[in-house]
Design an enzyme around this catalytic site. Structure first.
Site, PDB file in Angstrom:
ATOM      1  N   HIS A  97       0.855  -1.198   0.000  1.00  0.00           N
ATOM      2  CA  HIS A  97       0.000   0.000   0.000  1.00  0.00           C
ATOM      3  C   HIS A  97       0.891   1.250   0.000  1.00  0.00           C
ATOM      4  O   HIS A  97       1.967   1.243   0.599  1.00  0.00           O
ATOM      5  CB  HIS A  97      -0.914   0.002   1.225  1.00  0.00           C
ATOM      6  CG  HIS A  97      -1.907   1.128   1.178  1.00  0.00           C
ATOM      7  ND1 HIS A  97      -1.591   2.392   1.625  1.00  0.00           N
ATOM      8  CD2 HIS A  97      -3.172   1.187   0.696  1.00  0.00           C
ATOM      9  CE1 HIS A  97      -2.642   3.178   1.421  1.00  0.00           C
ATOM     10  NE2 HIS A  97      -3.613   2.475   0.865  1.00  0.00           N
TER      11      HIS A  97
ATOM     12  N   GLU B  44      -3.704   2.522  -7.306  1.00  0.00           N
ATOM     13  CA  GLU B  44      -3.999   3.628  -6.407  1.00  0.00           C
ATOM     14  C   GLU B  44      -2.995   4.756  -6.618  1.00  0.00           C
ATOM     15  O   GLU B  44      -1.904   4.745  -6.026  1.00  0.00           O
ATOM     16  CB  GLU B  44      -3.917   3.150  -4.948  1.00  0.00           C
ATOM     17  CG  GLU B  44      -4.923   2.075  -4.601  1.00  0.00           C
ATOM     18  CD  GLU B  44      -5.226   2.067  -3.111  1.00  0.00           C
ATOM     19  OE1 GLU B  44      -6.393   2.270  -2.758  1.00  0.00           O
ATOM     20  OE2 GLU B  44      -4.302   1.885  -2.306  1.00  0.00           O
TER      21      GLU B  44
HETATM   22  P1  PGA Z   1      -9.009   6.792   0.235  1.00  0.00           P
HETATM   23  O1  PGA Z   1      -7.907   5.656   0.493  1.00  0.00           O
HETATM   24  O2  PGA Z   1     -10.241   6.113  -0.292  1.00  0.00           O
HETATM   25  O3  PGA Z   1      -9.213   7.432   1.577  1.00  0.00           O
HETATM   26  O4  PGA Z   1      -8.437   7.725  -0.779  1.00  0.00           O
HETATM   27  C1  PGA Z   1      -7.753   4.575  -0.386  1.00  0.00           C
HETATM   28  C2  PGA Z   1      -6.638   3.693   0.084  1.00  0.00           C
HETATM   29  O5  PGA Z   1      -5.682   4.191   0.684  1.00  0.00           O
HETATM   30  O6  PGA Z   1      -6.672   2.470  -0.127  1.00  0.00           O
END
Ligand code: PGA
Length: 233
Positions: free
Chosen positions: A85, A154
């Site tokens: 992550h 992401e």
């Molecule tokens: P967020 O986080 O939806 O708060 O942008 C997503 C994540 O970190 O997986």
């Protein structure tokens, strides 16, 4: 729509709040993947939804104070784990080599990894997003025998900021990730993560190559999460 919804609760919610969270998700009958803090993994287990850890360490056991191994997670029947992550990569300095070791251990312990990839703002401004994402995927997926795996795209600049890429940019990156990962395993599902909210989840999930979403902030309120599930499940 047949999409996957995963919730990354990060370092949030008290003990009482997590019990309430569990009840609301169970009552909703939505087959989501919930990734709570490690301390809540056991009490959050349910046959109504799936459970995932937010990380794991690649050694099976030993003198690694504060860490939890994939072997230990497997012994608790944890089904999924986030790996790499962006908060692990950027706050805790995890590089592609460490992420690759974690992915290998996760797979060897029969836990389904959700490999997180994505570029920073600077990398995108310099038009390096495809290069960075390819490096992250190649480094993690080469030299291992893959079973089940999910990838989450992401973009770091979108996490927790309320800013999301254009639908076209999401589509292009998902296509690219599928193309790159296809060299390692066919038909890997790719989730989108980064500021997914009630007002954008439908548009994002309408993109054919988006197989689901990984939701952080907007998943902390369980009713909000259920409402988002209702829009696309
Ligand atoms: P967020 O986080 O939806 O708060 O942008 C997503 C994540 O970190 O997986």
């Amino acid at each position: 729509m047949n999409k996957i919804i995963a919730a990354n609760l990060k370092m949030n919610l008290s003990y009482d709040e997590i019990l309430n969270y569990k009840k609301i998700i169970e009552d909703s009958n939505k087959k989501v993947i919930i990734c709570p803090s490690n301390i809540y993994l056991d009490i959050m287990k349910s046959d109504k939804y799936d459970i995932g850890s937010q990380d794991g360490y690649y050694k099976d056991s030993g003198a690694f104070t504060g860490e939890v191994s994939f072997k230990q997670l497997k012994s608790m029947n944890i089904k999924y784990s986030l790996i790499g992550h962006s908060e692990r990569r950027h706050i805790f300095n995890e590089d592609n080599d460490l992420v690759a070791l974690k992915l290998k251990s996760c797979i060897e312990n029969n836990i389904i990894p959700i490999l997180c990839v994505g570029e920073t703002k600077e990398e995108r401004d310099n038009h390096n997003e495809f290069k960075i994402v390819k490096e992250q995927i190649d480094s993690a997926l080469s030299n291992i025998e893959l079973n089940d795996i999910l990838i989450a795209y992401e973009p770091v600049w979108s996490i927790g900021t309320g800013v999301i890429p254009s639908m076209e940019d999401i589509e292009n990156m998902h296509k690219y990730i599928k193309e790159v990962s296809n060299a390692y395993k066919k038909d890997i599902k790719v989730l989108y993560g980064g500021s997914v909210k009630p007002d954008n989840i439908e548009n994002i999930c309408n993109i054919d190559v988006v197989d689901g979403v990984l939701i952080g902030g907007a998943s902390l309120d369980p009713t909000n999460l259920v409402n988002m599930c209702n829009k696309i499940m």
